[in-house]
Design a protein around this motif. Structure first.
Motif, short mmCIF file in Angstrom:
data_model
loop_
_atom_site.label_atom_id
_atom_site.label_comp_id
_atom_site.label_asym_id
_atom_site.label_seq_id
_atom_site.Cartn_x
_atom_site.Cartn_y
_atom_site.Cartn_z
N PRO A 13 0.83 -1.21 0.00
CA PRO A 13 0.00 0.00 0.00
C PRO A 13 0.86 1.26 0.00
CG PRO A 13 -0.94 -1.62 1.47
CD PRO A 13 0.37 -2.18 1.02
N GLY A 14 0.60 2.15 -0.94
CA GLY A 14 1.34 3.40 -1.05
C GLY A 14 2.62 3.31 -1.85
N GLU A 15 3.00 2.13 -2.29
CA GLU A 15 4.26 1.94 -3.02
C GLU A 15 4.05 2.15 -4.52
OE1 GLU A 15 8.05 -1.13 -2.84
OE2 GLU A 15 6.04 -1.88 -2.41
N SER A 16 5.13 2.58 -5.20
CA SER A 16 5.08 2.85 -6.64
C SER A 16 6.19 2.11 -7.37
CB SER A 16 5.23 4.36 -6.92
OG SER A 16 4.14 5.09 -6.41
N TYR A 17 5.86 1.71 -8.58
CA TYR A 17 6.82 1.13 -9.52
C TYR A 17 7.10 2.17 -10.59
CZ TYR A 17 7.94 -1.46 -13.85
OH TYR A 17 8.48 -1.89 -15.04
N TYR A 18 8.37 2.36 -10.93
CA TYR A 18 8.76 3.33 -11.95
C TYR A 18 9.42 2.62 -13.13
CZ TYR A 18 8.22 7.43 -8.87
OH TYR A 18 7.73 8.42 -8.07
N LEU A 19 9.01 2.98 -14.33
CA LEU A 19 9.67 2.58 -15.56
C LEU A 19 10.25 3.85 -16.17
CD1 LEU A 19 10.30 0.51 -17.81
CD2 LEU A 19 8.02 0.96 -18.74
N THR A 20 11.59 3.93 -16.29
CA THR A 20 12.23 5.21 -16.55
C THR A 20 13.16 5.17 -17.76
OG1 THR A 20 14.18 4.78 -15.17
CG2 THR A 20 12.21 5.64 -14.06
N ALA A 21 13.38 6.36 -18.33
CA ALA A 21 14.36 6.54 -19.39
C ALA A 21 14.98 7.93 -19.24
CB ALA A 21 13.72 6.40 -20.76
N LEU A 22 16.29 7.98 -19.04
CA LEU A 22 16.99 9.26 -18.98
C LEU A 22 17.06 9.82 -20.40
CD1 LEU A 22 18.51 11.33 -17.28
CD2 LEU A 22 20.62 10.04 -17.78
N THR A 23 16.55 11.02 -20.56
CA THR A 23 16.36 11.60 -21.89
C THR A 23 17.13 12.90 -22.01
OG1 THR A 23 14.13 10.65 -21.87
CG2 THR A 23 14.61 12.29 -23.57
N GLU A 24 18.04 12.97 -22.98
CA GLU A 24 18.83 14.18 -23.18
C GLU A 24 17.96 15.32 -23.69
OE1 GLU A 24 22.02 14.48 -22.33
OE2 GLU A 24 21.94 12.41 -21.60
N HIS A 25 18.45 16.54 -23.51
CA HIS A 25 17.74 17.72 -24.01
C HIS A 25 17.54 17.60 -25.52
CE1 HIS A 25 16.45 21.78 -24.68
NE2 HIS A 25 17.54 22.09 -25.37
N THR A 26 16.36 17.93 -25.99
CA THR A 26 15.88 17.87 -27.37
C THR A 26 15.60 16.45 -27.84
OG1 THR A 26 17.99 17.75 -28.59
CG2 THR A 26 17.19 19.96 -27.96
N HIS A 27 15.91 15.43 -27.04
CA HIS A 27 15.61 14.05 -27.43
C HIS A 27 14.19 13.69 -26.99
CE1 HIS A 27 19.84 12.37 -28.32
NE2 HIS A 27 19.84 13.67 -28.48
N THR A 28 13.65 12.67 -27.63
CA THR A 28 12.29 12.21 -27.34
C THR A 28 12.33 10.84 -26.69
OG1 THR A 28 11.31 13.45 -29.17
CG2 THR A 28 10.08 11.54 -28.37
N ALA A 29 11.55 10.69 -25.62
CA ALA A 29 11.33 9.38 -25.01
C ALA A 29 9.99 8.86 -25.51
CB ALA A 29 11.32 9.48 -23.50
N SER A 30 10.00 7.68 -26.11
CA SER A 30 8.78 7.07 -26.62
C SER A 30 8.67 5.67 -26.04
CB SER A 30 8.81 7.01 -28.15
OG SER A 30 7.54 6.68 -28.68
N GLY A 31 7.49 5.30 -25.58
CA GLY A 31 7.34 3.99 -24.97
C GLY A 31 5.94 3.43 -25.11
N ILE A 32 5.87 2.11 -25.01
CA ILE A 32 4.59 1.40 -25.03
C ILE A 32 4.77 0.16 -24.17
CG2 ILE A 32 5.24 0.35 -27.25
CD1 ILE A 32 2.23 0.16 -27.89
N ALA A 33 3.83 -0.07 -23.26
CA ALA A 33 3.97 -1.18 -22.32
C ALA A 33 2.62 -1.72 -21.91
CB ALA A 33 4.74 -0.73 -21.07
N ASN A 34 2.53 -3.04 -21.80
CA ASN A 34 1.35 -3.72 -21.27
C ASN A 34 1.59 -4.12 -19.83
OD1 ASN A 34 0.00 -3.61 -23.71
ND2 ASN A 34 0.29 -5.76 -24.22
N PHE A 35 0.62 -3.83 -18.97
CA PHE A 35 0.70 -4.21 -17.55
C PHE A 35 -0.59 -4.90 -17.13
CE2 PHE A 35 3.55 -0.46 -17.64
CZ PHE A 35 4.70 -1.04 -17.12
N SER A 36 -0.47 -5.71 -16.06
CA SER A 36 -1.64 -6.30 -15.41
C SER A 36 -1.44 -6.19 -13.90
CB SER A 36 -1.82 -7.77 -15.80
OG SER A 36 -2.10 -7.89 -17.18
N ALA A 37 -2.50 -5.81 -13.19
CA ALA A 37 -2.43 -5.65 -11.74
C ALA A 37 -3.44 -6.59 -11.08
CB ALA A 37 -2.72 -4.21 -11.34
N TYR A 38 -2.96 -7.37 -10.10
CA TYR A 38 -3.81 -8.32 -9.38
C TYR A 38 -3.57 -8.17 -7.88
CZ TYR A 38 -3.63 -10.59 -13.98
OH TYR A 38 -3.67 -10.85 -15.33
N THR A 39 -4.61 -8.43 -7.11
CA THR A 39 -4.44 -8.46 -5.67
C THR A 39 -3.57 -9.66 -5.30
OG1 THR A 39 -6.45 -9.77 -5.37
CG2 THR A 39 -6.67 -7.37 -5.26
#
Length: 360
Positions: free
Chosen positions: A148-174
């Motif tokens: 409870p209260g915790e977060s998962y991060y998916l990250t990409a360090l992106t240089e100035h003027t560069h573009t970060a593009s991403g697509i991801a499938n997730f599923s969340a279950y108790t």
């Protein structure tokens, strides 16, 4: 508490192979003038069905000039996130997707395909991300158990003027009972990772789209008859207006969880088109079928799944068509599974041209 995943970003022509598939190099591609494929008759438009869980689209502000959050909404069960942001802050910026468990019990978070890339050219980042995503969906992978209260991060360090593009499938279950769980998704950019992404203010939107849409995929059957000669079908055309040539069921109205308004995903970025392509040979002789992709609305780099192959285009503009496959059919015809989506940074529609000729 927080859990972070940083992805190794692959280059445009990096190796992207999975069991039974081939990622074709752009150097192997064949481009032809689009006029050489005309005239072409429109194919019968298939009726598309929305399938899969919701799609979260984060493309606004597309070029953030400061740190902040881009979009935030809560989703349940299986979902997809598509994000595309160009760093214009003047210094390196971490562009991320955060998934937060705001419930009072542990949540298990799984992925089923993640593609993420950064590049100076937005459409190259989009192509690399989509190819990576399409290549690693073979098995579900546990990403985290979020307390409870915790977060998962998916990250990409992106240089100035560069573009970060991403697509991801997730599923969340108790964790207890393995029932669909609700999580909060935030797309954001920062210099130092925040302890709680929920607390990061949302930046003002620009002319681009951010929103949540009912379904992540479109399925249908596309039929090509050899007796029609050169034929075409437009995929990811405008949803409405004078440039629209959309298919029945192609577009769904979404919502903007930030301001409560409606949203339309013009081009269906992040949506995977899963098509059964039925080739009907209406002659008694074998025919050679060629299929081309033409970005009739502009230019970009593209990705197409065709049968067991994953194919990546070179740079192609509206004046040319990329010949991505050629095969022979007998009088019984053939059905091929095709999969495509408009890459981040690239223009639609993707106009597919089908031609046929005598087999040698």
């Amino acid at each position: 508490m927080k859990k972070t995943k940083c992805l190794l970003l692959v280059g445009l022509l990096g190796t992207l192979l999975c069991s039974g598939s081939v990622a074709a190099s752009a150097d192997e591609a064949e481009l032809v003038p689009i006029e050489s494929l005309k005239p072409a008759v429109p194919m019968v438009k298939p009726v598309l069905t929305g399938t899969g869980g919701p799609l979260i689209l984060s493309d606004s502000p597309e070029s953030p000039k400061t740190e902040g959050a881009y979009y935030r909404d809560s989703v349940t069960g299986s979902f997809r996130v598509f994000w595309h942001h160009q760093n214009m802050t003047g210094e390196p910026l971490t562009v991320a997707v955060a998934v937060t468990n705001e419930s009072d019990e542990p949540v298990m978070l799984f992925s089923n395909g993640i593609g993420l890339a950064t590049d100076y050219y937005p459409d190259v980042a989009g192509q690399t991300a989509l190819a990576g995503f399409m290549n690693n969906r073979a098995a579900q992978k546990k990403e985290a158990i979020l307390q409870p209260g915790e977060s998962y991060y998916l990250t990409a360090l992106t240089e100035h003027t560069h573009t970060a593009s991403g697509i991801a499938n997730f599923s969340a279950y108790t964790q207890k009972g393995h029932k669909d769980a609700t999580v909060t998704v935030t797309t954001l950019g920062y210099k130092e990772q925040p302890a709680n992404p929920i607390d990061v203010p949302i930046l003002p939107k620009d002319m681009h789209v951010r929103g949540t849409f009912p379904h992540m995929d479109r399925t249908g059957t596309l039929e090509y008859n050899t007796s029609d000669g050169n034929s075409l079908i437009r995929i990811s055309s405008a949803a409405s207006g004078p440039w629209s040539d959309s298919m029945p069921g192609e577009y769904e109205e979404g919502w903007n969880a930030i301001d409560g308004g409606s949203a339309i995903n013009n081009g269906n970025y992040g949506v995977m088109y899963r098509l059964n392509v039925a080739i009907h040979n209406e002659t008694d002789a074998k025919r050679v079928i060629s299929v081309y992709d033409n970005p009739s609305g502009g230019a970009g780099h593209y990705v197409i799944g065709w049968g067991k192959y994953l194919l990546q285009s070179p740079y192609v503009n509206y004046q040319n068509a990329w010949k991505f496959t050629e095969f022979t059919v007998n009088k019984k015809g053939k059905t091929v599974a095709a999969e495509l989506s408009l890459t981040g940074g690239a223009a639609g529609p993707q106009t597919l041209y089908f031609t046929n000729g005598d087999a040698k």
